[in-house]
Design a protein around this motif. Sequence first.
Motif, short mmCIF file in Angstrom:
data_model
loop_
_atom_site.label_atom_id
_atom_site.label_comp_id
_atom_site.label_asym_id
_atom_site.label_seq_id
_atom_site.Cartn_x
_atom_site.Cartn_y
_atom_site.Cartn_z
N ALA A 90 0.84 -1.20 0.00
CA ALA A 90 0.00 0.00 0.00
C ALA A 90 0.87 1.26 0.00
N ARG A 91 1.95 1.25 0.78
CA ARG A 91 2.86 2.40 0.79
C ARG A 91 3.51 2.59 -0.57
N ALA A 92 3.82 1.49 -1.26
CA ALA A 92 4.42 1.59 -2.58
C ALA A 92 3.43 2.21 -3.58
N ASN A 143 3.90 5.70 -5.69
CA ASN A 143 3.76 5.79 -7.15
C ASN A 143 2.76 6.88 -7.54
N ALA A 144 1.66 6.99 -6.78
CA ALA A 144 0.66 8.02 -7.08
C ALA A 144 1.23 9.41 -6.85
N SER A 187 11.02 8.71 -2.51
CA SER A 187 10.01 8.04 -1.70
C SER A 187 9.57 6.73 -2.34
N ARG A 188 9.45 6.74 -3.67
CA ARG A 188 9.06 5.49 -4.35
C ARG A 188 10.17 4.44 -4.23
N THR A 213 9.68 0.82 -2.55
CA THR A 213 9.99 -0.39 -3.30
C THR A 213 10.96 -1.27 -2.53
N ALA A 214 11.97 -0.63 -1.91
CA ALA A 214 12.94 -1.39 -1.12
C ALA A 214 12.26 -2.06 0.07
N GLN A 215 11.36 -1.35 0.73
CA GLN A 215 10.66 -1.92 1.87
C GLN A 215 9.75 -3.08 1.45
#
Length: 256
Positions: free
Chosen positions: A86-88, A92-93, A132-133, A137-139
């Motif tokens: 959800a954070r990813a 992206n948005a 931030s993206r 993505t890493a997380q």
Amino acid sequence: MRLLNPKRVFLCFGLLAASLPLQAQQLDENLLLNDPGAIRVLLTAKLETTLSSQMNGTLGELNAALGQTVADDATLVKLNCTEADARAKVANAELAMTRQSLEAKRNLRKLDAVGDLEVAIAQTEVQKAEASRSLATAQSSYCTVKAPFSGRVAKVYVKPYQTVSAGTPLVDLVSDGPLKVRLNVPSRLFAQLQAEMPVQVRIQETGKTYAAHISAINSRVDAVAQTVELEAQLDAEHPELIAGMSGIATFPQLHD
């Protein structure tokens, strides 16, 4: 008085004589293994590591079992990744929104409706959103724990559907292939040690002797124990050997 059968007496003496060399050999081996002055060795895997969780979460899948053989890059553990995904999506948005804003500011700049400062600020917002993206993505990638090399599972610390925190050990993994031999030799022998020098390794668990050679010599002597640490490599693979076995080493070319 009952006389003994000469054939039986001869047979008994023959069996006794045949067993003496074997008993003497076993006695010599026991004395050598229990000799406090013997050079002890420990077999270790070439690569071994503890894979830990990089995030807080709940285990969704556990594809590791004690002694299991795993391939390189095989998935061992999967955590529930709903929150990270959800954070990813949010990242992206936000990136798409900042790019649209930058494009609008550039069009307005062509009409002299905004200044260079507004365009520069919009460009910075895009860079922040890209960072931030990348973080999101890493997380998200932390949700899957993969084997960094092929080998066998030595220990499993968790159970399916268990909730873990970041840093929690999950699985111990040891590599396949020839094992390393770790040993400490008296420092008085340091001057005679050379790389590739042959070593005979007697493993207690198997009762066999294996050929090896010195692969690394520590550059520092332990001043307290008066020993120098060595690593040796077995000359061939032996399926019956596993990490953790121990024994003694002899050096045919060394003179005490």
